[in-house]
Design an enzyme around this catalytic site. Structure first.
Site, short mmCIF file in Angstrom:
data_model
loop_
_atom_site.label_atom_id
_atom_site.label_comp_id
_atom_site.label_asym_id
_atom_site.label_seq_id
_atom_site.Cartn_x
_atom_site.Cartn_y
_atom_site.Cartn_z
CG HIS A 149 -9.54 -82.67 -61.84
ND1 HIS A 149 -10.25 -82.03 -60.84
CD2 HIS A 149 -8.77 -83.60 -61.20
CE1 HIS A 149 -9.92 -82.53 -59.67
NE2 HIS A 149 -9.03 -83.49 -59.86
CG HIS A 151 -7.49 -86.91 -60.94
ND1 HIS A 151 -6.64 -86.11 -60.21
CD2 HIS A 151 -6.78 -87.33 -62.03
CE1 HIS A 151 -5.47 -86.04 -60.82
NE2 HIS A 151 -5.53 -86.76 -61.93
CG ASP A 153 -10.82 -87.78 -56.16
OD1 ASP A 153 -10.33 -87.79 -57.30
OD2 ASP A 153 -10.40 -87.03 -55.26
CG HIS A 154 -12.56 -84.36 -58.38
ND1 HIS A 154 -12.83 -83.19 -57.71
CD2 HIS A 154 -11.41 -84.85 -57.87
CE1 HIS A 154 -11.87 -82.98 -56.82
NE2 HIS A 154 -11.00 -83.97 -56.89
CG HIS A 205 -4.35 -81.55 -59.83
ND1 HIS A 205 -3.53 -82.19 -58.92
CD2 HIS A 205 -5.52 -82.23 -59.84
CE1 HIS A 205 -4.18 -83.24 -58.42
NE2 HIS A 205 -5.39 -83.27 -58.95
CG ASP A 229 -8.17 -81.79 -56.67
OD1 ASP A 229 -9.04 -81.41 -55.85
OD2 ASP A 229 -7.94 -82.99 -56.90
CG HIS A 268 -9.68 -83.02 -52.13
ND1 HIS A 268 -9.97 -84.35 -51.93
CD2 HIS A 268 -9.40 -82.88 -53.46
CE1 HIS A 268 -9.88 -84.99 -53.08
NE2 HIS A 268 -9.55 -84.13 -54.02
#
Length: 397
Positions: A149, A151, A153-154, A205, A229, A268
């Site tokens: 996805h 976001h 941090d990915h 998400h 996530d 995570h």
């Protein structure tokens, strides 16, 4: 606490502490031919072709044996081998190897290696140079990035990685993914050597969240799911961009119907807090209690808790147990989507109690309406704080 194992050498038997401090063993170069590790007998090492009571210095040999013993004791029941600074190996078969790479505060990157072709595929690149270091040590050719996805941090490493490796394919389902070169569709299948990949769209998400289901034909080993996530060990991505009904469909129908032996590699390391919340939801669930005890030991040893299996998740993950009576009683709801919605809200409250967010002096509600640019991590962080706050505000209605 130290465990003890008996190391047998001709004419003597030594009781040695395990785990033994591997870093205390000096570097040794020694030819030990035909070394064999007996399957299923952790701590048992069998050597052939040497009389250790002969001219070979037994102290030198003991160092070699202890080194192998340490490696055995560090290997867990899932086949994970801890390796300081290099990520963690999880070996599935002779064809497929998964490298678990912890990055940032609690994220995981993954490097999937096709052992025959030496081709490698990365999942959710956050720290590109770290990934390339691991790929270089493994001696593989990185060809593709699969992103779950958008976001930050990915995806924060995608642009730099493409710059460092021109021609690299970056795939995902959301056009907001940084440096995207190919947009994938639900049900689409890819292949890397003997490894098959099925793309599973799992909105909830985020609206464009994609999970990746990997398997090999005619292989007895279990398949693997890279769930980002959408699904984590004992939890899920409880910040919802879509509706709870969509999230329920993703968890119960799309992912929940995969083979129970499927290994789940999530995005995570939230296992401890997830299980603590699960225990709050189902205080009498023995599976939750046992998994929490196991996870606490892993955390003490600084070892990742991935992968779990889908079958295990169905026993202790409250987000996959929305039709169970204890979970319904906790939420006060009956309809699965409504149960899931309350669980997400309560999980947000639980996290807020664990880690209160820092005050944001320049926080501006108008940021919600500003269009995002790919890789704009600071703005995305503001939006995630906003979503978190709105989720909590909604709980008071």
């Amino acid at each position: 606490m130290l465990g003890w194992s008996t190391l047998t050498i001709p004419h003597c038997a030594l009781l040695v502490p395990v785990p033994f401090c591997a870093c205390a063993i000096p570097a040794v170069v020694c030819q030990v031919s035909a070394l064999r590790v007996t399957p299923g007998e952790r701590g048992s090492v069998v050597g052939r072709g040497h009389d250790l009571s002969g001219t070979l210095d037994w102290r030198l040999t003991l160092c070699v044996w202890l080194t192998h013993l340490v490696q055995l004791r560090r290997r867990d029941s899932l086949g994970c081998v801890a390796s300081s600074g290099e990520g963690v190996d999880w070996l599935r078969s002779a064809t497929m190897k998964v490298k678990v790479i912890p990055v940032l505060e609690d994220n995981y990157m993954y490097l999937i290696i096709e052992e025959h072709t030496r081709e490698a595929v990365a999942v959710d690149v956050a720290v590109p140079k770290r990934l390339l270091e691991v790929a270089s040590r493994e001696g593989v050719s990185l060809t593709t990035v699969l992103t779950t996805h958008h976001h930050w941090d990915h995806t924060r490493g995608n642009a730099e990685l493409v710059h460092l490796q021109p021609g690299l394919a970056v795939m995902g389902a959301d056009e907001r993914i940084c440096a995207l070169t190919r947009r994938l569709a639900h049900g689409e299948e890819l292949q890397f050597g003997a490894i098959h990949v099925r793309c599973l769209l799992t909105p909830g998400h985020t609206s464009g969240h994609m999970c990746y289901f990997l398997w090999e034909d005619e292989c007895p080993d279990p398949p693997a799911l890279f769930s980002g996530d959408a699904l984590s060990v004992a939890g899920c991505g409880w910040h919802l961009e879509d509706t709870a009904q969509q999230m329920y469909q993703s968890l119960a129908k799309t992912l929940g119907t995969l083979p129970p032996q499927t290994k789940v590699f999530c995005g995570h390391e939230h296992t401890l807090s997830n299980l603590e919340f699960a225990q709050k939801v189902e205080p009498c669930n023995n599976h939750v209690r046992a998994k929490l005890s196991w996870a606490q030991k892993r955390d003490d040893d600084d070892i990742p808790t991935v992968p779990s299996t889908l079958g295990e998740e169905l026993l202790y993950n409250p987000f996959l147990r929305v039709t169970e009576d204890p979970v319904r009683e906790f939420t006060g709801q009956v309809a699965p989507a409504q149960v899931l919605e309350v669980l997400c809200r309560e999980r947000a409250r639980f996290q807020l109690a664990l880690e209160p967010p820092q005050p944001q002096a320049d926080w501006n509600p108008g940021l919600q309406n500003i269009p995002l640019r790919p890789c704009h991590s600071a703005l995305k962080n503001q939006q995630m704080v906003l979503s978190f706050s709105l989720l909590l505000m909604g709980s008071h209605k």
